[in-house]
Motif scaffolding. Structure first.
Motif, mmCIF file in Angstrom:
data_model
loop_
_atom_site.group_PDB
_atom_site.id
_atom_site.type_symbol
_atom_site.label_atom_id
_atom_site.label_comp_id
_atom_site.label_asym_id
_atom_site.label_seq_id
_atom_site.Cartn_x
_atom_site.Cartn_y
_atom_site.Cartn_z
ATOM 1 N N LEU A 1 0.685 -1.223 -0.155
ATOM 2 C CA LEU A 1 0.007 0.007 -0.109
ATOM 3 C C LEU A 1 0.894 1.248 0.192
ATOM 4 O O LEU A 1 0.487 1.977 -0.781
ATOM 5 N N GLN A 2 1.720 1.366 0.966
ATOM 6 C CA GLN A 2 2.559 2.626 0.985
ATOM 7 C C GLN A 2 3.972 2.140 1.564
ATOM 8 O O GLN A 2 4.384 1.189 2.120
ATOM 9 N N ILE A 3 4.866 3.065 1.474
ATOM 10 C CA ILE A 3 6.213 3.112 1.966
ATOM 11 C C ILE A 3 6.698 4.460 2.369
ATOM 12 O O ILE A 3 6.575 5.372 1.464
ATOM 13 N N ASP A 4 7.656 4.397 3.314
ATOM 14 C CA ASP A 4 8.072 5.634 3.686
ATOM 15 C C ASP A 4 9.655 5.635 3.654
ATOM 16 O O ASP A 4 10.211 4.568 3.924
ATOM 17 N N ASP A 5 10.168 6.595 2.738
ATOM 18 C CA ASP A 5 11.529 6.436 2.245
ATOM 19 C C ASP A 5 12.653 6.612 3.554
ATOM 20 O O ASP A 5 13.677 6.049 3.385
ATOM 21 N N ILE A 6 12.205 7.495 4.301
ATOM 22 C CA ILE A 6 13.200 7.856 5.471
ATOM 23 C C ILE A 6 13.159 6.765 6.767
ATOM 24 O O ILE A 6 14.103 6.135 6.958
ATOM 25 N N SER A 7 12.044 6.446 7.061
ATOM 26 C CA SER A 7 11.894 5.525 8.327
ATOM 27 C C SER A 7 12.072 3.929 7.877
ATOM 28 O O SER A 7 12.382 3.074 8.807
ATOM 29 N N GLY A 8 11.697 3.550 6.522
ATOM 30 C CA GLY A 8 11.346 2.341 5.990
ATOM 31 C C GLY A 8 10.349 1.520 6.413
ATOM 32 O O GLY A 8 10.152 0.461 6.268
ATOM 33 N N VAL A 9 9.357 2.337 6.971
ATOM 34 C CA VAL A 9 8.218 1.633 7.375
ATOM 35 C C VAL A 9 7.377 1.184 5.994
ATOM 36 O O VAL A 9 7.255 2.083 5.161
ATOM 37 N N GLU A 10 6.735 0.222 6.104
ATOM 38 C CA GLU A 10 6.234 -0.604 4.732
ATOM 39 C C GLU A 10 4.820 -0.773 5.289
ATOM 40 O O GLU A 10 4.585 -1.431 6.382
ATOM 41 N N MET A 11 3.758 -0.561 4.368
ATOM 42 C CA MET A 11 2.467 -1.090 4.704
ATOM 43 C C MET A 11 2.052 -1.702 3.759
ATOM 44 O O MET A 11 2.082 -1.686 2.426
ATOM 45 N N GLY A 12 0.972 -2.677 4.247
ATOM 46 C CA GLY A 12 0.552 -3.942 3.101
ATOM 47 C C GLY A 12 -0.758 -4.470 3.626
ATOM 48 O O GLY A 12 -1.196 -4.279 4.715
ATOM 49 N N ARG A 13 -1.267 -4.924 2.588
ATOM 50 C CA ARG A 13 -2.680 -5.831 2.725
ATOM 51 C C ARG A 13 -2.573 -7.039 2.173
ATOM 52 O O ARG A 13 -2.003 -7.581 1.444
ATOM 53 N N THR A 14 -3.087 -8.166 3.263
ATOM 54 C CA THR A 14 -3.034 -9.610 2.703
ATOM 55 C C THR A 14 -4.193 -10.141 3.233
ATOM 56 O O THR A 14 -5.106 -9.797 4.196
ATOM 57 N N VAL A 15 -4.682 -11.003 2.168
ATOM 58 C CA VAL A 15 -6.139 -11.832 2.434
ATOM 59 C C VAL A 15 -5.693 -13.252 2.451
ATOM 60 O O VAL A 15 -4.980 -13.783 1.625
ATOM 61 N N LYS A 16 -6.081 -13.779 3.689
ATOM 62 C CA LYS A 16 -5.754 -15.373 3.801
ATOM 63 C C LYS A 16 -7.187 -16.274 3.729
ATOM 64 O O LYS A 16 -7.938 -15.558 4.647
ATOM 65 N N LYS A 17 -7.159 -17.318 3.161
ATOM 66 C CA LYS A 17 -8.307 -18.049 3.412
ATOM 67 C C LYS A 17 -8.096 -19.292 4.352
ATOM 68 O O LYS A 17 -6.801 -19.837 4.493
ATOM 69 N N PHE A 18 -9.049 -19.627 4.897
ATOM 70 C CA PHE A 18 -9.151 -20.906 6.107
ATOM 71 C C PHE A 18 -9.955 -21.588 5.547
ATOM 72 O O PHE A 18 -11.485 -21.168 5.181
ATOM 73 N N PRO A 19 -10.061 -23.002 6.052
ATOM 74 C CA PRO A 19 -11.113 -23.922 5.639
ATOM 75 C C PRO A 19 -12.304 -23.606 6.405
ATOM 76 O O PRO A 19 -12.199 -23.407 7.459
#
Length: 404
Positions: free
Chosen positions: A173-191
């Motif tokens: 989703l996003q990333i900060d060049d200075i701090s190195g913090v990265e943001m993302g989205r994940t979807v997992k399926k479960f039975p």
């Protein structure tokens, strides 16, 4: 004055329907049917609107509660300065304390899995904190692997989608060049369950001797509105440390993990205990196939690995102190274990005759059972004679060994 026809229709003055008695006793039956359908439609519409308003208010309350709990607000696509503080050095300090088990006192840990093969060793334990969901602490050792390769393997989400079939979607989703913090989205399926959606932020640090840290936590982002087809995970705290194993070509990843995915606690524990070793085996297989080409793709894009920060000096001192104390306790522990093993070996020598005596007794018992079941044929008697003869030989041998 209202007409008689009007009195037969509807009166909403008190919030419900009022009909004249003559309307039901006489008149066209077709009108009665249509009126009944109209009344039912009105009731269903009212119930639908009330449920819609209630669900809307509930979703607003959940969103505000999540923002208060996580300490973050809903971030827009261009809010680079906002994500820089989501994962900080304070989180790294917390992670180090958790990995070194310096968090809550008087915590009872329960062993969950302890297995190994020629390539990987895995053990994990769990505890139930006073507040929050179940917490897991695992140690995995991979033979013939460097810390850099294991680090890139863990952080390569594109490659993970190839071997981890639980992951349905994964996006940066996003990333900060200075701090190195990265943001993302994940979807997992479960039975048999609704897929879980994770909106997470993470950051990495590098310490001495190619030691690496990563801390991951939940957050909110305006780019990812909540959807009914997914269950948004409201609490997620996870982190790991990768370091070399002294004295051999191997590396260790120690991980602490805590999340609330809305699952039944006992069912989740059972599923984890049954399935985690198979998952570790699948992970090890994927690690051995992790090619330099995949690693080069990871390093060619902007992510938390390429923007990794150095561990602050004051936190590096904490890790060095802990490593020294662990080395001292390990050394003393090995001496104690060596002494215990010597005592146990002597006990084994003493116990050998008694074990043979027990075995002989079982043979005799088996023969008696055989005879008691009516097997008194000539063959059975001959077999019993052989057994008794063998027992006599073992008894003589035991008599000779016992004094030693």
């Amino acid at each position: 004055m209202a007409s008689a026809a009007e009195s037969k229709v509807l009166d909403f003055s008190r919030g419900f329907l009022i009909l004249d008695e003559k309307f039901w006793n006489g008149g066209n039956s077709q009108k009665k049917v249509w009126f009944t359908i109209l009344a039912l439609g009105f009731i269903l519409l009212f119930q639908f609107l009330r449920g819609f308003i209630k669900n809307r208010n509930r979703s607003v309350q959940v969103t505000s509660t999540t923002e208060t709990t996580t300490g973050t607000t809903s971030l827009g696509p261009n809010s680079q300065t906002s994500i820089s503080g989501i994962v900080s050095d304070a989180d790294l300090r917390y992670l180090i304390n958790e990995l070194d088990e310096k968090g809550e006192e008087n915590v009872k840990w329960d062993s969950v899995v302890d297995k190994r093969n020629s390539n990987v060793t895995y053990n994990v334990k769990s505890c139930k904190p006073k507040d929050g969901p179940l917490k897991y602490l695992s140690v995995t050792i991979f033979e013939n692997c460097s810390t850099e390769v294991l680090r890139d393997f863990y952080m390569d989400n594109e490659y993970r989608k190839q071997w981890d079939k639980m992951i349905v979607e994964d996006d940066q989703l996003q990333i900060d060049d200075i701090s190195g913090v990265e943001m993302g989205r994940t979807v997992k399926k479960f039975p048999l369950l609704t897929p879980r959606e994770y909106v997470l932020a993470w950051r990495m640090w590098e310490g001495k001797d190619k030691t690496f840290y990563c801390f991951i936590k939940e957050c909110e982002n305006a780019l990812v509105p909540r959807q009914k087809k997914y269950v948004r995970v409201g609490l997620f705290r996870s982190g790991w440390r990768i370091k070399k194993v002294p004295g051999r070509n191997a590396c260790e990843i120690k991980l602490v993990h805590q999340e609330d995915a809305g699952l039944n606690v006992e069912m989740a524990k059972l599923a984890f205990a049954r399935g985690i070793w198979g998952y570790v085996g699948k992970m090890d297989t994927a690690l051995r196939k992790y090619s330099p080409i995949a690693r080069s793709k990871l390093s060619s894009v902007k992510n938390a690995v390429t923007l990794m920060q150095k561990v602050p000096p004051e936190l590096e001192t904490i890790t060095e102190t802990t490593d020294c104390s662990l080395h001292a306790s390990t050394s003393s522990g090995s001496i104690v274990r060596q002494g215990i093993e010597e005592v146990n070996e002597k006990k084994k020598l003493i116990r050998k005759p008694s074990r043979k005596t027990v075995a002989n007794g079982l043979l005799l018992l088996g023969g008696l059972v055989c005879l008691s079941r009516g097997q008194s044929s000539l063959g059975a008697k001959i077999a019993m004679a052989c057994i008794l003869r063998k027992l006599a030989k073992h008894g003589n041998a035991a008599t000779q060994v016992a004094p030693n």
